[in-house]
Design a protein around this motif. Structure first.
Motif, PDB file in Angstrom:
ATOM      1  N   GLU A 670       0.860  -1.188   0.000  1.00 48.57           N
ATOM      2  CA  GLU A 670       0.000   0.000   0.000  1.00 48.57           C
ATOM      3  C   GLU A 670       0.887   1.225   0.000  1.00 48.57           C
ATOM      4  O   GLU A 670       1.747   1.400   0.877  1.00 48.57           O
ATOM      5  N   GLU A 672       0.586   5.538  -0.612  1.00 42.68           N
ATOM      6  CA  GLU A 672      -0.219   6.747  -0.819  1.00 42.68           C
ATOM      7  C   GLU A 672      -1.706   6.436  -0.874  1.00 42.68           C
ATOM      8  O   GLU A 672      -2.456   7.040  -1.637  1.00 42.68           O
ATOM      9  N   ARG A 674      -3.137   3.757  -1.999  1.00 50.09           N
ATOM     10  CA  ARG A 674      -3.503   3.000  -3.197  1.00 50.09           C
ATOM     11  C   ARG A 674      -2.909   1.603  -3.108  1.00 50.09           C
ATOM     12  O   ARG A 674      -1.833   1.396  -2.540  1.00 50.09           O
ATOM     13  N   CYS A 676      -0.888  -1.252  -4.601  1.00 49.61           N
ATOM     14  CA  CYS A 676       0.202  -1.297  -5.574  1.00 49.61           C
ATOM     15  C   CYS A 676       0.718  -2.726  -5.709  1.00 49.61           C
ATOM     16  O   CYS A 676       0.799  -3.465  -4.723  1.00 49.61           O
ATOM     17  N   LYS A 691       0.159   0.984  -9.659  1.00 49.07           N
ATOM     18  CA  LYS A 691      -0.897   1.347  -8.724  1.00 49.07           C
ATOM     19  C   LYS A 691      -2.266   1.126  -9.362  1.00 49.07           C
ATOM     20  O   LYS A 691      -2.424   1.247 -10.586  1.00 49.07           O
ATOM     21  N   ARG A 692      -3.246   0.811  -8.533  1.00 47.17           N
ATOM     22  CA  ARG A 692      -4.598   0.502  -9.004  1.00 47.17           C
ATOM     23  C   ARG A 692      -5.536   1.641  -8.613  1.00 47.17           C
ATOM     24  O   ARG A 692      -5.692   1.952  -7.425  1.00 47.17           O
ATOM     25  N   GLU A 693      -6.146   2.267  -9.609  1.00 47.21           N
ATOM     26  CA  GLU A 693      -7.120   3.318  -9.402  1.00 47.21           C
ATOM     27  C   GLU A 693      -8.285   3.115 -10.343  1.00 47.21           C
ATOM     28  O   GLU A 693      -8.078   2.894 -11.540  1.00 47.21           O
ATOM     29  N   HIS A 694      -9.494   3.176  -9.792  1.00 38.86           N
ATOM     30  CA  HIS A 694     -10.720   3.032 -10.594  1.00 38.86           C
ATOM     31  C   HIS A 694     -10.669   1.731 -11.396  1.00 38.86           C
ATOM     32  O   HIS A 694     -11.006   1.695 -12.592  1.00 38.86           O
ATOM     33  N   TRP A 697      -4.972  -0.491 -13.768  1.00 35.50           N
ATOM     34  CA  TRP A 697      -3.580  -0.495 -13.328  1.00 35.50           C
ATOM     35  C   TRP A 697      -2.780   0.503 -14.161  1.00 35.50           C
ATOM     36  O   TRP A 697      -2.874   0.514 -15.387  1.00 35.50           O
TER      37      TRP A 697
END
Length: 855
Positions: A670, A672, A674, A676, A691-694, A697
């Motif tokens: 982990e 920030e 997020r 990872c 990093k994984r967002e919405h 990747w």
């Protein structure tokens, strides 16, 4: 306010204005928000607008359209947000937020009692009384018997006071276990619950037990009508007394009585107050598959127990699927200007509200609510929707709330927020008021947010604790000299990242839940060896991995249950791990840190690596091990702590691909806030971080480690631990070294080095004892590296994260220029002191576990 003579209100300047009666008529037409503002104009207006007579007149002006509010948990599930019915979801219409009220496990009365609403938080556990119009809230004093209880809010017409009445189970040693207690808002008895005048008579004990059980399982509050609180009894009780369906309690006289059953089998029913009369709603969908009717029966007389059918509502004929598909449909009240034209309000478990017009026999959907935050509550019987009245009724604060809101208490609070955690904990001994302030959940949460708002990585070094128990924690800044080897560790320890103020320190046989700032500790024994495994699995055919972040045959993670608001330890223990045959056997155990419950009926869908999991927003994540099982690709295994459900998340394509001939390693961290995924490439000496967002990747960082002594991926497992939000530097941890990597300069600034610590220690000792002592140290260096020593005391200090010059090598040329022998580290050797990330917090758990029921 007078009616015999028409007084005129005189302004400070002497000018006469409208008579008081006319001013009252004007004020009665104003909204609540304006009236609250006008109370501050002058003392005469404050007296007029605060009088009980004016409050009653204002509340009597009923609205034709329903006024409703609904609750929704906040993103962290540690607070409850109240939204008005004019909003369609938690994006708008926010009325106020109840901090510390756990929004996913909240029940409240579906209709107000003369302007006030009762709310129950089963996690705390605690009761709240609120006025949704004025946003005034009070938390009632703690009460006994929280495991199985039911409570309702009523109004005493004789004393003009509001009362909260509880039925609950007492202690097992009590002669009579079923008890009744009452809390009077603003009463003369102070901030305490008092027993009912006659208690619970023996002839009503079994009925009270049936009422508690029914309210507990079906999330039903008692209904207040005609001065009585009414509990619906468990259907099984009706087999013994078929003529008694309802237990009633007089709020004024504090006595119990029966209400006779209506002329049908009491099943699939609930109570509601309509036009100040007690009614029973019968859902015929549960009686007959072909029927889609709701029947509303009204109680005509308490003495004779006569019931009459008032309404039959055909759900299918009017709104089709809107009222057919929901599992739960409840009538929660009525709205309107007069009794003959009042409309009936129906709420569903799909968060829809429908108005039924008895005159035209029509149904109209008026509210459809959506949630932005996923709910962990599996039981849909808790609708979390309530009517409210425009009311000025005051909510009387408790003495504790008054004392904590005083200016001196507020100033004390601000001072305590700025003190180190160990000092703040010691100030509990000053007085009871400070004790209540420091242990207040709101203060604990504010302290955590205040101390960690900069999100800067904070580092301590872990050593042995005092008296042979636990560990000591020394801030890296305070380490001016090498500590005596008395506090050096004599066993291998793996530390977790901080999770809401707590850390988990794991050895092969035990796990220690610690708050490094206050010294709070709780010990948990490794449960894997004692877990049940199939008879055909060879016992302990598992060789532990050999690096700094693996301990024994277990993989342990610390997480947080958002719905229960407590820390949880998840242990995956390998009983068999054979890379040649790809066979494995593991068990998973989940231990709740506050409730003390242990569950071991979980099975991960795939085997996981030995690297510690990453925690993020109520979920633990592991990287799967492609060397075991039938899956030859890497994926991420997730465990939702609140729902106790495993799931699988795909990795970035470059990480998912696995080759048995490749030496690359992958794990999750982990960073920030997020999730990872990290791919360690020993050939290129690079860390690729995604990093994984919405649900997508993206590449976040590439860490170049070639040429940096002690950080080689061929001989070390290098973990990106954190990112400094100030300058974007990445904190790297190998177990033997700790340093900040600068992505712009591609350089590493060392903070801690085991080899340097050993060297400095040897130098310090030789300067004191001479050549003979140096020879003795050199001769016994293997003994020094195993650190079997005595124990020192805790060292708890506030610090900043600047490294000590005696233990770090900040000169880049010195770290990178002169090449030294890169030896393969033997991680089975015990590190003398290991680094740990921590968060400043007052988090702890009571020694005595609280019994809670969240059915």
């Amino acid at each position: 306010m007078t009616t015999g003579n028409k007084r005129r209100v005189v302004t400070p300047g002497g000018a006469q204005v409208l008579p008081e009666e006319m001013m009252t008529e004007v004020f009665l037409r104003l909204p609540i928000k304006s009236i609250l503002c006008f109370r501050a104009v002058c003392r005469s207006w404050d007296a007029l607008l605060s009088s009980e007579e004016f409050c009653g007149l204002h509340m009597a002006k009923a609205e034709a359209l329903p006024k409703m509010f609904f609750t929704s948990p906040t993103a962290g599930f540690d607070a409850t947000a109240m939204y008005s019915s004019s909003s369609s979801g938690p994006d708008d219409g926010l009325m106020f937020t109840l901090d510390g009220v756990h929004g996913d496990i909240v029940d409240m009365t579906p209709a107000p009692c003369r302007g006030l609403t009762l709310l129950h938080d089963a996690v705390a556990p605690a009761y709240y009384v609120l006025n949704a119009s004025t946003r005034a809230v009070t938390r009632l004093p703690p009460c006994q018997g929280s495991f199985s209880a039911t409570a309702g809010l009523g109004f005493d017409a004789r004393t003009r006071k509001y009362k909260v009445v509880r039925l609950f189970y007492g202690n097992f040693s009590d002669k009579q276990r079923i008890k009744c207690e009452i809390y009077t808002l603003g009463g003369d008895h102070g901030d305490c619950w008092k027993p009912a005048v006659e208690g619970v008579p023996f002839r009503f004990c079994r009925a009270a037990a049936a009422a508690i059980s029914h309210a507990k399982w079906d999330k039903l509050f008692p209904v207040f009508a005609n001065g009585f609180l009414h509990w619906l009894l468990l259907p099984l009780f009706l087999a013994e007394r078929p003529r008694a369906a309802i237990l009633s309690f007089s709020v004024t006289d504090e006595t119990f009585t029966w209400v006779r059953s209506p002329p049908f089998v009491v099943s699939a029913v609930h109570l509601v107050e309509l036009a100040d009369r007690l009614c029973m709603v019968r859902d015929l969908r549960n009686v007959s598959f072909d029927c889609s009717m709701l029947e509303i029966w009204k109680l005509n007389d308490y003495n004779s127990g006569g019931w009459s059918l008032e309404h039959r509502i055909d759900l299918l004929h009017h709104v089709a699927r809107d009222l057919i598909e929901p599992q739960i449909i409840k009538v929660i009240g009525s709205v309107g200007n007069c009794e003959s034209t009042k409309k009936i309000v129906i709420a569903t478990s799909r968060r829809k509200v429908v108005l039924y017009d008895p005159v035209f026999q029509t149904l109209e959907t008026v509210i459809a609510i959506r949630d932005n935050h996923s709910s962990y509550q599996m039981d849909q019987s808790a609708l979390r929707i309530s009517l409210y009245q425009e009311s000025l009724v005051p909510v009387h604060q408790t003495n504790e709330e008054i004392s904590l809101s005083a200016p001196l208490a507020k100033a004390t609070r601000e001072i305590l927020l700025r003190l180190p955690a160990n000092c703040t904990v010691q100030f509990k001994l000053v007085c009871k008021q400070w004790l209540r302030l420091i242990e207040n959940n709101g203060f604990v949460r504010s302290y955590y947010l205040h101390k960690n708002m900069d999100r800067k990585p904070k580092i301590m070094l872990v050593g042995k604790g005092a008296g042979g128990y636990g560990f000591s924690f020394t801030p890296l800044k305070m380490l001016r000299r090498v500590p005596d080897h008395d506090i050096w560790l004599d066993t291998k320890v793996v530390c977790s990242k901080p999770c809401l103020g707590m850390n988990l320190l794991s050895t092969e046989l035990k796990d220690y839940l610690y708050n490094p700032c206050t010294g709070f500790c709780h010990v948990y024994h490794t449960r894997g060896p004692s877990a049940h495994i199939p008879w055909n699995i060879p016992s302990y055919s598992c060789i532990p991995e050999d690096h700094a972040f693996a301990v024994g045959c277990k993989n342990v993670g610390l997480g947080f249950n958002l719905s229960m608001q407590e820390h949880v330890i998840v242990e995956i223990f390998y009983h068999l791990k054979d890379f040649k045959s790809r066979q494995y056997a593991l068990t998973c155990t989940v231990s709740a840190c506050e409730m003390g419950s242990v569950q071991s009926s979980f099975q991960p869908p795939l085997p996981v690596t030995d690297m510690p999991p990453a925690y993020l927003a109520g979920v633990l994540y592991w990287m799967s091990d492609p060397r075991l099982g039938q899956n030859y690709e890497r994926v991420i295994v997730s465990f939702d702590i609140s729902t106790s459900m495993f799931d699988v998340i795909p990795c970035p394509s470059c990480i998912a691909m696995w080759n048995s001939r490749s030496s690359s390693n992958a794990f999750v961290v982990e960073l920030e806030g997020r999730l990872c995924a990290v791919l360690a490439n020993p050939d290129a000496e690079e860390l690729n971080i995604w990093k994984r967002e919405h649900d997508q990747w993206d590449r976040a960082y590439i860490v170049y480690l070639k040429g940096w002594q002690g950080y080689s991926l061929r001989t070390n497992v290098v973990v990106p631990w954190a990112v400094d939000p100030k300058d974007g530097k990445i904190l790297l941890n190998t177990g033997r070294k700790l340093g900040f990597y600068d992505p712009a300069r591609r350089s590493i600034e060392n903070l801690y080095d085991v080899e340097e610590l050993l060297h400095v220690r040897s130098t310090e000792q030789s300067s004191h004892v001479g050549v003979l002592e140096r020879n003795h140290i050199a001769k016994n260096k293997p003994y020094v590296k195993n650190f079997c020593t005595q124990i020192s005391s805790f060292q708890l200090h506030k610090f900043s994260d600047e490294p000590s010059s005696s233990l770090s090598r900040n000169n880049f040329a010195c770290s990178r220029g002169e090449r030294s022998l890169e030896r393969s580290p033997v991680y089975t050797e015990i590190m003398p002191l290991i680094p740990i990330l921590y968060e400043e917090s007052l988090a702890s758990y009571p020694l005595r576990r609280k019994a809670r029921c969240l059915q």
